[in-house]
Write a protein that holds these residues in place. Structure first.
Motif, PDB file in Angstrom:
ATOM      1  N   ASN A 146       4.382 -19.146   8.726  1.00 21.87           N
ATOM      2  CA  ASN A 146       5.125 -20.240   9.363  1.00 21.87           C
ATOM      3  C   ASN A 146       4.187 -21.179  10.107  1.00 21.87           C
ATOM      4  OD1 ASN A 146       7.641 -19.539   8.474  1.00 21.87           O
ATOM      5  ND2 ASN A 146       8.101 -18.242  10.236  1.00 21.87           N
ATOM      6  N   ALA A 147       3.241 -20.591  10.862  1.00 21.24           N
ATOM      7  CA  ALA A 147       2.299 -21.414  11.628  1.00 21.24           C
ATOM      8  C   ALA A 147       1.502 -22.323  10.700  1.00 21.24           C
ATOM      9  CB  ALA A 147       1.360 -20.526  12.437  1.00 21.24           C
ATOM     10  N   ALA A 148       1.054 -21.759   9.577  1.00 21.08           N
ATOM     11  CA  ALA A 148       0.264 -22.547   8.626  1.00 21.08           C
ATOM     12  C   ALA A 148       1.088 -23.691   8.057  1.00 21.08           C
ATOM     13  CB  ALA A 148      -0.236 -21.648   7.497  1.00 21.08           C
ATOM     14  N   LYS A 149       2.347 -23.388   7.740  1.00 17.58           N
ATOM     15  CA  LYS A 149       3.212 -24.420   7.173  1.00 17.58           C
ATOM     16  C   LYS A 149       3.423 -25.548   8.170  1.00 17.58           C
ATOM     17  CE  LYS A 149       6.801 -22.599   4.928  1.00 17.58           C
ATOM     18  NZ  LYS A 149       8.186 -22.370   4.457  1.00 17.58           N
ATOM     19  N   GLU A 153      -1.318 -26.636   6.841  1.00 14.03           N
ATOM     20  CA  GLU A 153      -2.507 -25.995   6.258  1.00 14.03           C
ATOM     21  C   GLU A 153      -2.075 -24.785   5.434  1.00 14.03           C
ATOM     22  OE1 GLU A 153      -5.442 -27.243   6.282  1.00 14.03           O
ATOM     23  OE2 GLU A 153      -5.089 -28.850   7.708  1.00 14.03           O
ATOM     24  N   TYR A 154      -2.997 -23.879   5.185  1.00 13.08           N
ATOM     25  CA  TYR A 154      -2.765 -22.841   4.181  1.00 13.08           C
ATOM     26  C   TYR A 154      -2.845 -21.453   4.795  1.00 13.08           C
ATOM     27  CZ  TYR A 154      -3.633 -27.049   1.671  1.00 13.08           C
ATOM     28  OH  TYR A 154      -3.555 -28.345   1.249  1.00 13.08           O
ATOM     29  N   ALA A 155      -2.177 -20.518   4.148  1.00 12.13           N
ATOM     30  CA  ALA A 155      -2.143 -19.152   4.676  1.00 12.13           C
ATOM     31  C   ALA A 155      -2.313 -18.144   3.554  1.00 12.13           C
ATOM     32  CB  ALA A 155      -0.814 -18.899   5.386  1.00 12.13           C
ATOM     33  N   HIS A 156      -2.968 -17.045   3.900  1.00 14.50           N
ATOM     34  CA  HIS A 156      -3.019 -15.896   2.995  1.00 14.50           C
ATOM     35  C   HIS A 156      -2.810 -14.666   3.842  1.00 14.50           C
ATOM     36  CE1 HIS A 156      -4.507 -13.939  -0.791  1.00 14.50           C
ATOM     37  NE2 HIS A 156      -4.453 -12.939   0.052  1.00 14.50           N
ATOM     38  N   ALA A 157      -1.545 -14.272   3.996  1.00 14.14           N
ATOM     39  CA  ALA A 157      -1.223 -13.150   4.870  1.00 14.14           C
ATOM     40  C   ALA A 157      -0.783 -11.950   4.056  1.00 14.14           C
ATOM     41  CB  ALA A 157      -0.115 -13.563   5.841  1.00 14.14           C
TER      42      ALA A 157
ATOM     43  N   THR B 153      -3.176 -17.695  -2.191  1.00 13.84           N
ATOM     44  CA  THR B 153      -2.797 -16.340  -2.574  1.00 13.84           C
ATOM     45  C   THR B 153      -2.846 -16.156  -4.088  1.00 13.84           C
ATOM     46  OG1 THR B 153      -0.498 -16.981  -2.688  1.00 13.84           O
ATOM     47  CG2 THR B 153      -1.244 -16.082  -0.611  1.00 13.84           C
ATOM     48  N   SER B 154      -3.045 -17.234  -4.822  1.00 17.10           N
ATOM     49  CA  SER B 154      -3.082 -17.298  -6.295  1.00 17.10           C
ATOM     50  C   SER B 154      -1.733 -17.003  -6.943  1.00 17.10           C
ATOM     51  CB  SER B 154      -4.163 -16.388  -6.884  1.00 17.10           C
ATOM     52  OG  SER B 154      -3.787 -15.036  -6.812  1.00 17.10           O
ATOM     53  N   LYS B 155      -0.711 -16.660  -6.157  1.00 18.40           N
ATOM     54  CA  LYS B 155       0.650 -16.482  -6.691  1.00 18.40           C
ATOM     55  C   LYS B 155       1.630 -17.097  -5.701  1.00 18.40           C
ATOM     56  CE  LYS B 155      -0.443 -12.675  -9.473  1.00 18.40           C
ATOM     57  NZ  LYS B 155      -0.828 -11.384  -9.669  1.00 18.40           N
ATOM     58  N   PRO B 156       1.537 -18.435  -5.516  1.00 16.52           N
ATOM     59  CA  PRO B 156       2.351 -19.043  -4.457  1.00 16.52           C
ATOM     60  C   PRO B 156       3.849 -18.868  -4.642  1.00 16.52           C
ATOM     61  CG  PRO B 156       1.247 -20.711  -5.783  1.00 16.52           C
ATOM     62  CD  PRO B 156       0.670 -19.406  -6.188  1.00 16.52           C
ATOM     63  N   ASN B 157       4.320 -18.953  -5.900  1.00 22.18           N
ATOM     64  CA  ASN B 157       5.775 -18.868  -6.106  1.00 22.18           C
ATOM     65  C   ASN B 157       6.300 -17.477  -5.770  1.00 22.18           C
ATOM     66  OD1 ASN B 157       5.724 -21.482  -6.971  1.00 22.18           O
ATOM     67  ND2 ASN B 157       5.584 -20.955  -9.134  1.00 22.18           N
ATOM     68  N   TYR B 158       5.559 -16.465  -6.162  1.00 21.30           N
ATOM     69  CA  TYR B 158       5.977 -15.092  -5.881  1.00 21.30           C
ATOM     70  C   TYR B 158       6.031 -14.850  -4.384  1.00 21.30           C
ATOM     71  CZ  TYR B 158       5.401 -10.041  -5.310  1.00 21.30           C
ATOM     72  OH  TYR B 158       5.529  -8.746  -4.909  1.00 21.30           O
ATOM     73  N   TYR B 159       4.971 -15.264  -3.675  1.00 17.46           N
ATOM     74  CA  TYR B 159       4.935 -14.997  -2.241  1.00 17.46           C
ATOM     75  C   TYR B 159       5.895 -15.893  -1.466  1.00 17.46           C
ATOM     76  CZ  TYR B 159       1.126 -11.753  -2.950  1.00 17.46           C
ATOM     77  OH  TYR B 159       0.382 -10.688  -3.361  1.00 17.46           O
ATOM     78  N   THR B 160       6.228 -17.061  -2.032  1.00 12.96           N
ATOM     79  CA  THR B 160       7.270 -17.883  -1.407  1.00 12.96           C
ATOM     80  C   THR B 160       8.594 -17.152  -1.457  1.00 12.96           C
ATOM     81  OG1 THR B 160       6.152 -19.818  -2.288  1.00 12.96           O
ATOM     82  CG2 THR B 160       8.343 -20.161  -1.373  1.00 12.96           C
ATOM     83  N   LEU B 161       8.851 -16.514  -2.601  1.00  8.61           N
ATOM     84  CA  LEU B 161      10.091 -15.738  -2.751  1.00  8.61           C
ATOM     85  C   LEU B 161      10.157 -14.622  -1.717  1.00  8.61           C
ATOM     86  CD1 LEU B 161      12.630 -15.234  -4.386  1.00  8.61           C
ATOM     87  CD2 LEU B 161      11.278 -13.996  -6.037  1.00  8.61           C
ATOM     88  N   MET B 162       9.051 -13.922  -1.542  1.00  4.26           N
ATOM     89  CA  MET B 162       9.005 -12.841  -0.545  1.00  4.26           C
ATOM     90  C   MET B 162       9.213 -13.400   0.864  1.00  4.26           C
ATOM     91  SD  MET B 162       8.413 -10.024  -2.175  1.00  4.26           S
ATOM     92  CE  MET B 162       7.472  -8.763  -1.363  1.00  4.26           C
ATOM     93  N   HIS B 163       8.588 -14.552   1.111  1.00  4.34           N
ATOM     94  CA  HIS B 163       8.711 -15.206   2.415  1.00  4.34           C
ATOM     95  C   HIS B 163      10.173 -15.581   2.678  1.00  4.34           C
ATOM     96  CE1 HIS B 163       7.230 -17.891   5.682  1.00  4.34           C
ATOM     97  NE2 HIS B 163       8.281 -18.598   5.355  1.00  4.34           N
ATOM     98  N   ASP B 164      10.822 -16.176   1.647  1.00  7.78           N
ATOM     99  CA  ASP B 164      12.228 -16.596   1.792  1.00  7.78           C
ATOM    100  C   ASP B 164      13.125 -15.401   2.069  1.00  7.78           C
ATOM    101  OD1 ASP B 164      12.092 -19.229  -0.736  1.00  7.78           O
ATOM    102  OD2 ASP B 164      11.525 -19.168   1.382  1.00  7.78           O
ATOM    103  N   LEU B 165      12.841 -14.286   1.399  1.00 17.58           N
ATOM    104  CA  LEU B 165      13.637 -13.076   1.625  1.00 17.58           C
ATOM    105  C   LEU B 165      13.537 -12.640   3.079  1.00 17.58           C
ATOM    106  CD1 LEU B 165      13.062 -10.908  -1.542  1.00 17.58           C
ATOM    107  CD2 LEU B 165      15.246 -11.479  -0.549  1.00 17.58           C
ATOM    108  N   ALA B 166      12.309 -12.673   3.620  1.00 15.28           N
ATOM    109  CA  ALA B 166      12.118 -12.267   5.010  1.00 15.28           C
ATOM    110  C   ALA B 166      12.872 -13.199   5.957  1.00 15.28           C
ATOM    111  CB  ALA B 166      10.631 -12.262   5.360  1.00 15.28           C
ATOM    112  N   VAL B 167      12.798 -14.500   5.651  1.00 21.17           N
ATOM    113  CA  VAL B 167      13.482 -15.483   6.501  1.00 21.17           C
ATOM    114  C   VAL B 167      14.993 -15.260   6.462  1.00 21.17           C
ATOM    115  CG1 VAL B 167      14.046 -17.926   6.645  1.00 21.17           C
ATOM    116  CG2 VAL B 167      11.683 -17.234   6.370  1.00 21.17           C
TER     117      VAL B 167
END
Lengths: 258, 395
Positions: A146-149, A153-157, B153-167
Motif C-alpha cells: 500500500n505504501a509503495a502504491k 513507486e514499486y514493491a516486492h513484499a 515481482t515478475s508476476k504482477p497480476n497474480y500478486y495483485t489478485l493476492m493483494h485484492d483478496l487481503a484487502v
C-alpha cells in the motif's frame, strides 16, 4: 518573463535562507530572509542563483527532518530489539543497552540515520529514480504494498526470486530498468537468513536503505537504520515516513523527465 | 548513478512550453538540453541533467524492437490466413466473401483427411489470434519506469489478485465488526453455497492472468480463496468468488427405476431380461401375489441343487417380498448355475419397482443389482487350458 523568474528566485532564496536558519537555529537570520525584496534578489549573482537551485548543496533540501520526532519513534516501539544473545556484533554501536534481557536501540543514533536515509530517498525521488520497497515478512506485505502504491513507486513484499536483479533479462523477458534504490523494511527473510536483495543490490551497484534489527548485519547496506522491524506499528511508521519522503521529493520535481 | 546514465531526455518538442519558461532567459543558459532554439553553452550543466540527447531508455528500446518483430510476424500470418481462406473458398466452389471459419474447418477436413486420434494433431487453419498466445502490452513507459506497482515481482497480476483478496478480507472483517457493534449478533448471515462447483484449474488461471504460475503458487492461491470463502460474511463477495469457480459436470445419471405396469386383472407387474454367462432369462414379477415361483413352466424344483434354489430365493428374502409376489421366469442356455444367476438378477431388477429407495440402495450394496460380467476364459496355445500349463521340466 524576468519578473516571473525573479519571483521564483525569491522563493528559492527565501528557502535558502530559511534552510540555513534551521541549521543554525538563528532567529535573526530568519527575520532577514523575510524582509528581502524582489529588487534586492535581482542583484544576486548568476553563480549564486545556480548554487541555490542545486538541491545537492543542501543538507536537508526537502525538509525530511520535519517528518518525525523521536517521540514518534518511541511510540511505534522502534527502540525494541531482540534478546541479548541474538545481538549481531556489528550492531553494538547502535544499542543503548538492555533491559530484562531485551536490547534497546539508541534512538538518537536511529533518528540521525533515519534522517539521512529519508533525505537520500527524497533526492532519488526528485530525480525520477525507481524505488523498490522490499520485505519478506508476510505479516507486513499489505502495509508495504500500500505504501509503495501511495508513493507511486514499486514493491516486492513476496517470496524473492534469486534472479530478479542478477538475471533480470531472463526473468522479465527482455531488458528492463532495475531499481535505483532498494528500501528493505526487514533485512532478514522468514528463515532468519540475510535477505538475498541485500547482496544482489550490492552486486548490481544499487544503493540500499535497510531497517536493521539487533540480529541483522548492516555491513552491505548503504544507509542502515537500526531499529525494530517486527512490530506492525514500527513497519507502518517506516512505510509512512518513506512514502512521505518520496512524495516530498516528487513535489519539488521540476517538470523534466529523466 | 550508472543506471540513470542510460536514460535520457524525452524529445524536447513535447516539453517546449515548459522548458522555455525555465530556460529561455539569458540568466539560465544550461546548454545540456537541446531545444529547438539554439542555446549557448556557457554555464555549467546541473548535475542531474543528462548530456546525451533524445534517446529512449534501453528497456523501452529493446521492448519496441521485440514488439515490432512480433507485430510484423502476426501481420504476415494474418495476411497468409486471409489469402488461404480465399484459396480454400475457390477450391470448394464457394463465395470467398462469405467464407466463415466453420466452412474453413470443413474444407480442411475434406481436403486433408486425417486418421489421427487427437483433434489437436490434425491439420487446422485458424485465425492467428487463436493460435499464437496473447502477449502482455508494454509494461513500462519511455523512461523504463514500469506502469504496475508490483512489476518487480515478475508476476504482477497474480500478486495483485493476492493483494485484492487481503484487502477484501479486511473489508469483510470491518463489516463484521460493524454488525457486532450494532448488536445484531443473532442474525446469521446467509452462507455462501459452493456446492456443485469447483475452483478453476491452474491452466485457466494462467490464461486469465497471462502469467505462468508454479504449482505452489496455485495451491497458495486456492488456499487463500478457501479461507476467504469461509469468512461468515463472504456471501457479500459472491460474484468475485464465483469468477474463480466453475460448475461441476452433471452427476453420474442415476438409473431410472421403471414404473410398474398393470395387467388385465389389475395386478402390478414388472419384467426384465437378464443374462449370465451365455444364458438368457426373461423374468416377470407380479405383485399382490402369494409367493408362487414358476420357472420354465415348472416350479422351483426345475433346479435340483440347493445352491441354485437359494440363488433364486435370496433377492425375495433380502427385500422382504418372499410371500408377497409371484415370479414367472423362462430361461435357456448354458448350465444350471448360470441360469439361476440370470433369474436372480432378473428378479432383483424387477423388485426395484416394488420397493423403496432405501431397500434399492441396500440391494445395490449387496450386489444384487450388478450384472456379473464373468465369462469363460479362452484356452491359450502352448497351455493345456486357460491357466493350466503343461508339466514344467527343470531340464
Amino acid at each position: 518573463m524576468i519578473r516571473t523568474i525573479a519571483n521564483r528566485f525569491k522563493w528559492n532564496a527565501a528557502r535558502y535562507f530559511t534552510q540555513t536558519c534551521s541549521i543554525n537555529s538563528d532567529a535573526s537570520l530568519c527575520q532577514n530572509a523575510a524582509s528581502l525584496k524582489v529588487d534586492q534578489l535581482a542583484d544576486i549573482k548568476e553563480s549564486e542563483l545556480k548554487e541555490i537551485s542545486d538541491p545537492l548543496k543542501f543538507p536537508d533540501y526537502f525538509g525530511v527532518r520535519k517528518l518525525f520526532r523521536i517521540k514518534d519513534l518511541f511510540d511505534a516501539r522502534i527502540h525494541y530489539g531482540h534478546k541479548d544473545g541474538t545481538l549481531d556484533p556489528n550492531m553494538k554501536p547502535y544499542i543503548f543497552g538492555s533491559r530484562l534481557g531485551h536490547l534497546i536501540f539508541d534512538l538518537d543514533k536511529t533518528a540521525e540515520m533515519l534522517q539521512d536515509a529519508l533525505n537520500f530517498t527524497a533526492h532519488i525521488a526528485y530525480r525520477g529514480g525507481i524505488i523498490l520497497f522490499v520485505s519478506h515478512c508476510p505479516q507486513h506485505t499489505l502495509t508495504v504494498e500500500n505504501a509503495a502504491k501511495q508513493a507511486g513507486e514499486y514493491a516486492h513484499a513476496r517470496e524473492w526470486d534469486f534472479h530478479i536483479f542478477t538475471n533480470s533479462e531472463k526473468v522479465y523477458n527482455g531488458v528492463t530498468r532495475l531499481p535505483d534504490l532498494v528500501i528493505l523494511l526487514s533485512t532478514l527473510n522468514p528463515q532468519m537468513q540475510e535477505h538475498t536483495a541485500v547482496k544482489d543490490a550490492a552486486k548490481m551497484c544499487i544503493p540500499t536503505i535497510g531497517i536493521v534489527d539487533s540480529n541483522s548485519n548492516p555491513n552491505l547496506i548503504t544507509y542502515p537504520i537500526p531499529g525494530n522491524d517486527d512490530s506492525p506499528a514500527a513497519v507502518q511508521l517506516y512505510c509512512n515516513l518513506f512514502r512521505d519522503a518520496i512524495l516530498l521529493g516528487k513535489s519539488k520535481k521540476p517538470m523534466e523527465v529523466y | 548513478m550508472a543506471v540513470l546514465r542510460e536514460l535520457v531526455v524525452f524529445p524536447s518538442k513535447c516539453f517546449r512550453g515548459v522548458r522555455s519558461y525555465f530556460f529561455s532567459a539569458p540568466l539560465f543558459q544550461n546548454g545540456s538540453l537541446k531545444l529547438n532554439e539554439s542555446v549557448s553553452k556557457d554555464g555549467h550543466a546541473l548535475d542531474f541533467e543528462q548530456s546525451d540527447t533524445k534517446k529512449m531508455s534501453k528497456a523501452m528500446k529493446s521492448y519496441m524492437e521485440r514488439a515490432k518483430i512480433h507485430d510484423n510476424f502476426i501481420k504476415q500470418q494474418l495476411h497468409e490466413y486471409n489469402i488461404g481462406k480465399r484459396h480454400l473458398a475457390n477450391m470448394m466452389g464457394k463465395d470467398p466473401e462469405f467464407f466463415t471459419q466453420t466452412d474453413v474447418d470443413e474444407a480442411i477436413r475434406y481436403l486433408f483427411p486425417s486418421g489421427l486420434f487427437d483433434p489437436r494433431a490434425r491439420p487446422m487453419m485458424k485465425h492467428p489470434d487463436e493460435i499464437y498466445p496473447k502477449r502482455k502490452a508494454a509494461e513500462f513507459d519511455v523512461n523504463g519506469r514500469p506502469y504496475h506497482s508490483l512489476f518487480y515481482t515478475s508476476k504482477p497480476n497474480y500478486y495483485t489478485l493476492m493483494h485484492d483478496l487481503a484487502v477484501k478480507f479486511k473489508q469483510l472483517d470491518r463489516h463484521e465488526d460493524k454488525i457486532i457493534s450494532r448488536g445484531i449478533q443473532n442474525q446469521k448471515p446467509t452462507e455462501l453455497f459452493l456446492f456443485g462447483s469447483e475452483w478453476i484449474p491452474k491452466q485457466k488461471i494462467e490464461n486469465v492472468l497471462l502469467e505462468s504460475l508454479t504449482d505452489a503458487q496455485y495451491v497458495n492461491l486456492i488456499k487463500t480463496f478457501e479461507r476467504f470463502s469461509q469468512h461468515p460474511y463472504s456471501v457479500i463477495e459472491k460474484d468475485f468468488i464465483m469468477q474463480f469457480r466453475r460448475q461441476l459436470a452433471a452427476q453420474v445419471e442415476i438409473q431410472q427405476v421403471p414404473e410398474l405396469m398393470r395387467d388385465e386383472s389389475g395386478r402390478p407387474y414388472m419384467t426384465y431380461n437378464a443374462r449370465r454367462k451365455t444364458s438368457n432369462a426373461t423374468v416377470k414379477v407380479i405383485g399382490q401375489g402369494t409367493g408362487v415361483i414358476s420357472i420354465n413352466e415348472t416350479d422351483i424344483h426345475f433346479f435340483q441343487r440347493e445352491q441354485d434354489k437359494k440363488q433364486i430365493i435370496f433377492p425375495l428374502q433380502f427385500s422382504d417380498m418372499l410371500g408377497k409376489v409371484d415370479v414367472v421366469a423362462t430361461v435357456d442356455g448354458c448350465g444350471t448355475s448360470a441360469q439361476s444367476g440370470a433369474i436372480r438378477l432378473g428378479i432383483s431388477m424387477c423388485l426395484r419397482s416394488f420397493v423403496n429407495a432405501e431397500t434399492i440402495e441396500r440391494m445395490r450394496l449387496a450386489g444384487l443389482l450388478s450384472f456379473d460380467p464373468r465369462t469363460r476364459e479362452r484356452k491359450k496355445p502352448g497351455q493345456a487350458g486357460a491357466r493350466k500349463k503343461f508339466t514344467w521340466k527343470k531340464r
